[in-house]
Design an enzyme around this catalytic site. Structure first.
Site, mmCIF file in Angstrom:
data_model
loop_
_atom_site.group_PDB
_atom_site.id
_atom_site.type_symbol
_atom_site.label_atom_id
_atom_site.label_comp_id
_atom_site.label_asym_id
_atom_site.label_seq_id
_atom_site.Cartn_x
_atom_site.Cartn_y
_atom_site.Cartn_z
ATOM 1 N N GLU A 301 70.291 -50.385 132.568
ATOM 2 C CA GLU A 301 71.210 -49.279 132.773
ATOM 3 C C GLU A 301 72.257 -49.204 131.663
ATOM 4 O OE1 GLU A 301 71.270 -46.872 135.457
ATOM 5 O OE2 GLU A 301 72.426 -46.029 133.805
ATOM 6 N N ASP A 305 72.823 -46.226 128.951
ATOM 7 C CA ASP A 305 74.019 -45.372 128.960
ATOM 8 C C ASP A 305 74.655 -45.290 127.572
ATOM 9 O OD1 ASP A 305 73.610 -45.035 131.634
ATOM 10 O OD2 ASP A 305 75.149 -46.452 132.276
ATOM 11 N N SER A 574 69.979 -41.605 135.914
ATOM 12 C CA SER A 574 70.853 -42.551 135.228
ATOM 13 C C SER A 574 71.130 -42.144 133.788
ATOM 14 C CB SER A 574 70.152 -43.907 135.138
ATOM 15 O OG SER A 574 70.284 -44.609 136.300
#
Ligand SMILES: *[C@@H]1O[C@H](CO)[C@@H](O)[C@H](O)[C@H]1NC(C)=O
Ligand SMILES: *[C@@H]1O[C@H](CO)[C@@H](O)[C@H](O)[C@H]1NC(C)=O
Ligand SMILES: *[C@@H]1O[C@H](CO)[C@@H](O)[C@H](O)[C@H]1NC(C)=O
Ligand SMILES: *[C@@H]1O[C@H](CO)[C@@H](O)[C@H](O)[C@H]1NC(C)=O
Ligand SMILES: *[C@@H]1O[C@H](CO)[C@@H](O)[C@H](O)[C@H]1NC(C)=O
Ligand SMILES: *[C@@H]1O[C@H](CO)[C@@H](O)[C@H](O)[C@H]1NC(C)=O
Ligand SMILES: *[C@@H]1O[C@H](CO)[C@@H](O)[C@H](O)[C@H]1NC(C)=O
Ligand SMILES: *[C@@H]1O[C@H](CO)[C@@H](O)[C@H](O)[C@H]1NC(C)=O
Length: 657
Positions: A301, A305, A574
């Site tokens: 994640e 990002d 996400s």
């Protein structure tokens, strides 16, 4: 006369217990087993000993809770004369804190009933009175009886009552009293392990190839590079040497997943050579959190990002809000399934003691406790309150399902998202990766709700109306960046764009017309229910008057990413959230250049001006044994209003004060 007969004593006690409640008093709170998100998993056990000391909290009625939505619209609606005139944190605290009359009235009542003034503590944010008292004292004060209640799945014990009374003239000044209908912790027993449900693991795939020419758009249907995203949303990279505002770093929330600098550097080297190695987020580490980590421990994640955000915003910076120590963030406390409270504490000190919806401060069961006494590697410092400032824009790719947390917990948090909006903070949250469904094994085998496990499961914190939910889209095989995208749906992995209708929050005004147009022009055809009552109606699959999710969308599949040293593809909403958040951060930067301010809550503007988004009209978000909802013309519960058209969005927001 001295009475020593135990029989007589028993009789006296029984009489005392049955003592009528004075007419001056009214029931303030009553256990309601029929209520949604009920406390029914608590089983009543023994009566409390009368000398057991209880930590009493009197939550004072916050002023203006019901005005919050209107105030937020006042500073965020494009037609409001006060658009962009955000409040300071102190103004927010002052507006919502209890009135002086409330303070005086409640304190007088306590003192008159034997709780002397010096025993009473008043919280910093003025939201509650606290004092210790014996069970007997509190039972007298509130005309009630306390029992132990045991939680049927965790084995936690709390002190609570079925109902309690206060004088009529006090009622309007009190939000709730704890322990009351909602318990205060007593002691705990061992429980089964359950993992904290984070939406923190984007789907990973092997990359078919490393693009030979990273500027080429020929293979965006297979590998989504920064160039693909820039072309899709018509946003050119910033000049890498541009002067940028020191006050407009893009905030990114992470928990239990960590970036590795080696991954960022590999990514920069391959895709954005103009970003120097070593470029990293400003670390705002919360309650013992640590980042970065070594390549081997790098999380999917966090790497995703930052690798999505940097190419869009550099040389603007990112700020990492990494929350909680290893013990909690890895889910080692099976009780602590709550999310975001320690983050709120860190960026708004008043939230540490904020009372609303029957809860004060962090939840004694659901939230991490600091100093952490459970683990040698736990954070030994005090809970961090107000240690960081919120950035103008924050991206969040974590969440759970509404059904995972009590209603009051989510309502209190929702009010905090509202306060952040009032202060000019824009929040973007990934809408979820399981379409209309839930997470497998969450509550039922397929994660869906209701006695037949057929009912759609809305996501948390997405259902709060005061943040912006970002759904996912995809460039399907054979399509180019110049054609419209479709809703993301990967039947193999079960991944599709999270969307649907909250069971907990009603449709907000700014969304009402979009949702009603959707129902009138494109009724999905499923049976539905109202007011979140999914058990009471036969066969209803979604809440017809719930807040619709998502608001907008952005690409969410086949992202080119370096993770743990390897080049792979990742997918998930996400990724959609940081993309959208990055574009808004760029717009805020342009506004700052001309002397304007941050944007705060953007939904009212976007719903008024859907023309700045590319409407997505193809695709579905299956789940719960259905094909889910369909992306259609106008807003829909799959891709919201659509994906960004950066030049149009920029024009719109630059035209606002
Ligand atoms: C409330 O009381 C505080 C402290 O006593 C005082 O400073 C403040 O002005 C009062 N506010 C109002 C609205 O009366
Ligand atoms: C979780 O709760 C159980 C029982 O309720 C308790 O034994 C355990 O210590 C708790 N875990 C932590 C880390 O607080
Ligand atoms: C890479 O792709 C871009 C965009 O299509 C093109 O302009 C450029 O000439 C290509 N470079 C090479 C080395 O092929
Ligand atoms: C950035 O914020 C600080 C205070 O937080 C302020 O003093 C400064 O003027 C701001 N700088 C710019 C360029 O806006
Ligand atoms: C940047 O770091 C990566 C990964 O460690 C390395 O492969 C690359 O050579 C470095 N680039 C420069 C310009 O130092
Ligand atoms: C609905 O029914 C299921 C199964 O009987 C139960 O587990 C759940 O708690 C109920 N939910 C509500 C909101 O009443
Ligand atoms: C569950 O399924 C049965 C049989 O199809 C149906 O009669 C009942 O209404 C359903 N219950 C709910 C809450 O949908
Ligand atoms: C519509 O979406 C489906 C996936 O749901 C995709 O396979 C198809 O290519 C899309 N059609 C168009 C015209 O984009």
């Amino acid at each position: 006369m001295r009475v020593s007969s135990s029989a007589l004593l028993a009789t006296l006690l029984a009489v005392a217990a049955a003592k009528p409640v004075p007419e001056t008093h009214v029931v303030h709170e009553k256990r309601d087993v029929a209520h949604r998100f009920t406390t029914s998993r608590w089983v009543k056990r023994d009566r409390l000993e009368k000398d057991t000391v209880l930590p009493v909290r009197v939550g004072l009625k916050q002023q203006n809770l019901h005005n919050g939505a209107e105030w937020l619209m006042d500073v965020s609606h494009p037609q409001s004369p006060n658009f962009g005139r955000h409040w300071t944190q102190d103004e927010v605290i002052a507006k919502f804190s209890p009135s002086n009359e409330t303070l005086t009235t409640v304190r007088d009542w306590l003192v008159k009933n034997g709780i002397s003034d010096r025993r009473i503590t008043h919280s910093d944010n003025k939201a509650w009175f606290a004092f210790d008292a014996t069970t007997e004292e509190v039972e007298d004060l509130l005309h009630t009886q306390y029992h132990e209640f045991e939680h049927s799945s965790t084995g936690n014990y709390v002190a609570a009552c079925d109902q309690y009374h206060v004088p009529k003239h006090i009622q309007e000044h009190i939000d709730f009293i704890s322990p009351g209908v909602k318990g205060a912790n007593l002691r705990k027993r061992d429980s089964k392990k359950a993992k904290r449900g984070l939406r923190g693991s984007p789907a990973r795939k092997q990359a078919p190839f490393m693009p030979k020419n990273v500027s080429s758009l020929a293979t965006c249907d297979q590998v989504v590079t920064p160039a693909c995203i820039q072309a899709l949303y018509k946003i050119a990279p910033n000049d890498p040497h541009a002067k940028v505002s020191p006050n407009n770093s893009l905030g990114i929330f992470e928990e239990g997943d960590f970036y590795a600098q080696g991954d960022l550097d590999r990514f920069f080297g391959n895709f954005t050579p103009y970003i120097p190695n070593g470029t990293h987020p400003i670390p705002n580490l919360i309650d013992g959190a640590k980042a970065p980590v070594s390549l081997q421990l790098a999380g999917g994640e966090s790497d995703l990002d930052f690798q999505l955000a940097y190419p869009l915003i550099y040389p603007q910076t990112t700020t990492l809000y990494q929350t909680d120590d290893i013990y909690y963030s890895f889910g080692n406390d099976p009780n602590a399934t709550g999310l975001f409270n320690t983050f709120f504490d860190a960026i708004d000190g008043s939230y540490c003691t904020y009372s609303a919806f029957g809860e004060t401060g962090n939840d004694p069961v659901l939230d991490p406790k600091y100093p952490n006494t459970h683990a040698s590697n736990g954070y030994k410092g005090a809970l961090q309150c107000g240690v960081y400032k919120p950035t103008n824009v924050i991206s969040i790719s974590y969440g759970e399902q509404e059904q995972d947390l009590p209603a009051y917990y989510q309502q209190r948090q929702c009010n905090e998202w509202l306060k952040l909006g009032l202060q000019g903070v824009s929040i973007f949250v990934a809408s979820g990766d399981t379409g209309v469904g839930g997470i497998r094994g969450d509550g039922s085998v397929n994660g869906c709700l209701g006695s037949n496990a057929t009912v759609f499961s809305p996501t948390h914190p997405n259902s709060c109306p005061w943040l912006t939910n970002v759904g996912g889209t995809k460039i399907y095989p054979g399509r180019s960046v110049y054609e419209p995208e479709s809703a993301v749906n990967d039947p193999e992995s079960g991944y599709s764009s999270g969307g649907g209708f909250s069971n907990l929050f009603d449709i907000p005004d700014y969304q009402a017309s979009a949702v009603s147009t959707y129902f009138s022009a494109h009724d999905p055809g499923y049976k539905y229910y109202r007011n979140g009552q999914y058990n009471s109606t036969g066969g209803g699959l979604y809440n017809r008057n719930g807040r619709g999710i998502p608001d907008v969308a952005a690409n969410g599949d086949n992202f080119a990413v370096f993770n743990a040293g390897r080049f792979i593809l990742e997918g998930g909403t996400s990724g959609s959230a940081p993309i959208f958040a990055s574009l808004i951060n760029r717009i805020v930067e342009e506004r700052i250049k001309v002397g304007k301010g941050a944007l705060g809550f953007v939904n009212p503007t976007l719903y008024e001006h859907p023309e700045v988004l590319n409407d997505i009209v193809n695709g579905t978000n299956p789940g719960c044994g259905t094909k889910g909802f369909s992306a259609v013309k106008g807003w829909d519960p799959v891709t919201g209003l659509g994906t960004p058209d950066y030049p149009k969005m920029l024009d719109l927001f630059m035209g606002l004060p």
